[in-house]
Design an enzyme around this catalytic site. Structure first.
Site, mmCIF file in Angstrom:
data_model
loop_
_atom_site.group_PDB
_atom_site.id
_atom_site.type_symbol
_atom_site.label_atom_id
_atom_site.label_comp_id
_atom_site.label_asym_id
_atom_site.label_seq_id
_atom_site.Cartn_x
_atom_site.Cartn_y
_atom_site.Cartn_z
ATOM 1 N N LYS A 189 52.969 102.873 53.976
ATOM 2 C CA LYS A 189 52.069 101.747 54.272
ATOM 3 C C LYS A 189 52.118 101.428 55.759
ATOM 4 C CE LYS A 189 52.051 97.275 54.653
ATOM 5 N NZ LYS A 189 50.882 97.121 55.506
ATOM 6 N N CYS A 300 60.936 97.447 70.116
ATOM 7 C CA CYS A 300 62.072 96.836 69.415
ATOM 8 C C CYS A 300 63.307 96.757 70.307
ATOM 9 C CB CYS A 300 62.384 97.590 68.135
ATOM 10 S SG CYS A 300 62.718 99.332 68.410
ATOM 11 N N GLU A 399 63.599 86.473 68.894
ATOM 12 C CA GLU A 399 62.801 87.604 69.364
ATOM 13 C C GLU A 399 61.357 87.148 69.578
ATOM 14 O OE1 GLU A 399 61.705 90.740 66.557
ATOM 15 O OE2 GLU A 399 62.246 92.207 68.072
#
Ligand code: NAD
Length: 495
Positions: A189, A300, A399
């Site tokens: 996905k 990331c 974050e």
């Protein structure tokens, strides 16, 4: 070398509506539902993609299970799987420019980065695992003469892979390539806002000879398609890259369903530490600026917290601001662009909100802080440097996943290790020093899955990537990634 004329010839190409790839066919959702694909370059609609439902997930999982159980792929010699995968990599490589432009129009990464980090890395990753898989042996255990203990590597079965939008092809390939090389079937996905390039490589996989049902792609919402995958009773292993919140949800849904193993690659708030004895402060500033602002901070491992030794703090921040000011932010399809678009409007608003929160907590916006190029309709933001940040402030703890850097001064080694380790995350880190002993003390002291010394970013397939603490529990890349996709089976044979 990127050729602007060739890129411009592709930038307005019509993109036909895209369906799922299930059981070797490109198909619509059972419900017929579609969703619009909005380009972050200008806010305009690019095309539509199928918007999947539980029924579509079930079709894909059933196809993947059937393909796995009849061993049409798992039963091939690894050297045969390798041939198909190498053909697949060649087909992807042959479309490098078109595929890169398609991906950039969908997700907004600047093309100079995307061509290498997306398509280049995807091709390299597929080749790496294709070449590796026919060199993996089982084991014969050290037993008494009366028995034979064999340890087999067996594919785990049906793998569910859910990936984010920042580097769909690179991260997608980190999951697909080892999973498929090991003989598994996969249901993938993509993120809602970065599906197009992954759908294209799934079509190319079929062209390369991957049997029907071995790789299925179901597009659509996380809250529907992702949930259905996580709750499936017939997915054996779930591999995920994305946010901590969704990672938690996957674990809950695993517990609610079949206890599928979940490997999570989650977020970070990675400290990049500059000691006054860094070998070259100018170089450190230049690399650190790229390490947070390329791809608009949507990386990331981005070094989103700069910890700077107090005696050089002011000078170093000024050098960073100089390099940030030189960055060419804008048209992601421009060959001279250093930072493209923020992937979606929600993320852009969230980035700007973090700047407001920082100001409300007494931090200083030293550089940037605003939306850019609003007239284009695209989602662009200035590289932003926030100073005067205390370790517990929101901008140092949470974050952002955008082009926002938090800067905190420190005095000495022990203090900076404590600051570095003071978040919930443990993905990446950087240390800049000429002192070898200090570098090793920092490597020992900092809790992270990856630590750079006198550089930031740029590691290759030879080394694993994974986080500790709330940054995750598994590894992509390198031969270690195979651990997620093989089960060990012991055969204990009386002789
Ligand atoms: P996200 O968690 O919002 O979405 C990731 C994927 O999960 C998407 O495909 C989404 O549709 C799906 N999803 C959403 N809700 C779901 C649900 N309830 N069940 C199952 N699937 C669901 O993350 P994002 O915004 O796409 O990506 C940004 C995040 O990814 C950041 O936190 C970033 O640090 C992280 N990331 C980590 C790594 C790494 O290697 N550790 C690499 C890249 C990005």
């Amino acid at each position: 070398m990127l050729d602007q004329t060739k890129i411009d010839a592709l930038r307005h190409e019509m993109i036909a509506p895209r369906g799922h790839v299930i059981d070797g066919e490109i198909c619509n959702s059972a419900s017929g539902a579609v969703s619009d694909v909005i380009s972050p370059l200008n806010g305009e609609m690019l095309t539509t993609i199928a918007s999947g439902s539980e029924e579509d997930v079930n079709r894909a999982v059933t196809a993947a299970r059937r393909a796995f159980e009849d061993r049409r792929w798992a039963g091939l010699a690894p050297s045969e799987r390798k041939k198909v995968m190498l053909r697949w990599a060649d087909l992807i490589e042959a479309e490098t420019l078109a595929l890169t432009v398609l991906g950039v129009r969908d997700n907004g990464t600047e093309i100079g980065m995307a061509i290498k980090a997306e398509v280049g890395s995807c091709v390299g990753t597929i080749r790496y695992y294709a070449e590796a898989v026919d060199k993996i042996y089982g084991q014969v255990a050290p037993t008494a003469d009366s028995v034979l203990g064999l340890v087999h590597h067996e594919p785990v079965g049906v793998v569910g892979a859910i990936v984010p939008w920042n580097f769909p092809l690179m991260i997608g390939a980190w999951k697909l390539a080892p999973a498929l090389a090991a003989g598994n079937s996969v249901v993938l996905k993509p993120a809602e806002t970065a599906s197009l390039s992954l759908l294209r490589i799934a079509e190319l996989a079929l062209k390369a000879g991957l049997p029907a049902g071995v790789l299925n792609v179901v597009t659509g919402k996380g809250s529907i398609v992702g949930e259905a995958m996580a709750l499936s009773m017939d997915i054996d292993v779930m591999v995920f890259t994305g946010s901590g919140g969704v990672g938690r949800r996957l674990l809950e849904n695993s517990a609610r369903s079949n206890l599928k193993r979940c490997y999570l690659e989650l977020g970070g708030k990675s400290p990049n530490i500059i000691f006054a004895d860094a070998p070259d402060l100018e170089e450190a500033a230049k690399v650190s600026v790229a390490g947070i602002f390329r791809n608009s901070g949507q990386v990331c491992v981005a070094g989103s917290r700069m910890l700077i030794q107090r005696e050089i703090h002011d000078d170093f921040v000024s050098i960073m601001a100089k390099y940030a000011g030189k960055m060419n932010v804008g048209d992601p399809l421009g060959v001279t662009t250093n930072a493209g678009a923020v992937n979606n409007v929600t993320q852009l608003e969230q980035n700007l909100r973090f700047v407001e929160i920082a100001q409300s907590e007494g931090n200083t916006v030293f550089h940037g802080g605003a939306r850019l190029l609003t007239e284009t309709g695209g989602y662009f933001m200035e590289p932003t440097i926030i100073t005067n940040v205390k370790p517990q402030d929101s901008i140092a703890q949470q974050e952002v996943f955008g082009p926002v850097l938090a800067v905190t001064p420190f005095e000495g080694e022990q203090e900076v290790i404590e600051i570095a380790n003071s978040t919930d995350y443990g993905l990446s880190a950087g240390v800049w020093t000429s002192n070898l002993g200090r570098a090793h003390r920092m490597i020992r002291g900092i809790k992270s899955g990856l630590i750079h010394v006198n550089t930031y970013g740029g590691s290759d397939m030879s080394v694993p990537l994974g986080g500790v603490k709330q940054s995750g529990n598994g590894h992509d890349k390198s031969l270690h990634a195979f651990d997620k996709y093989f089960d060990l089976k012991t055969a204990w044979i009386k002789l």
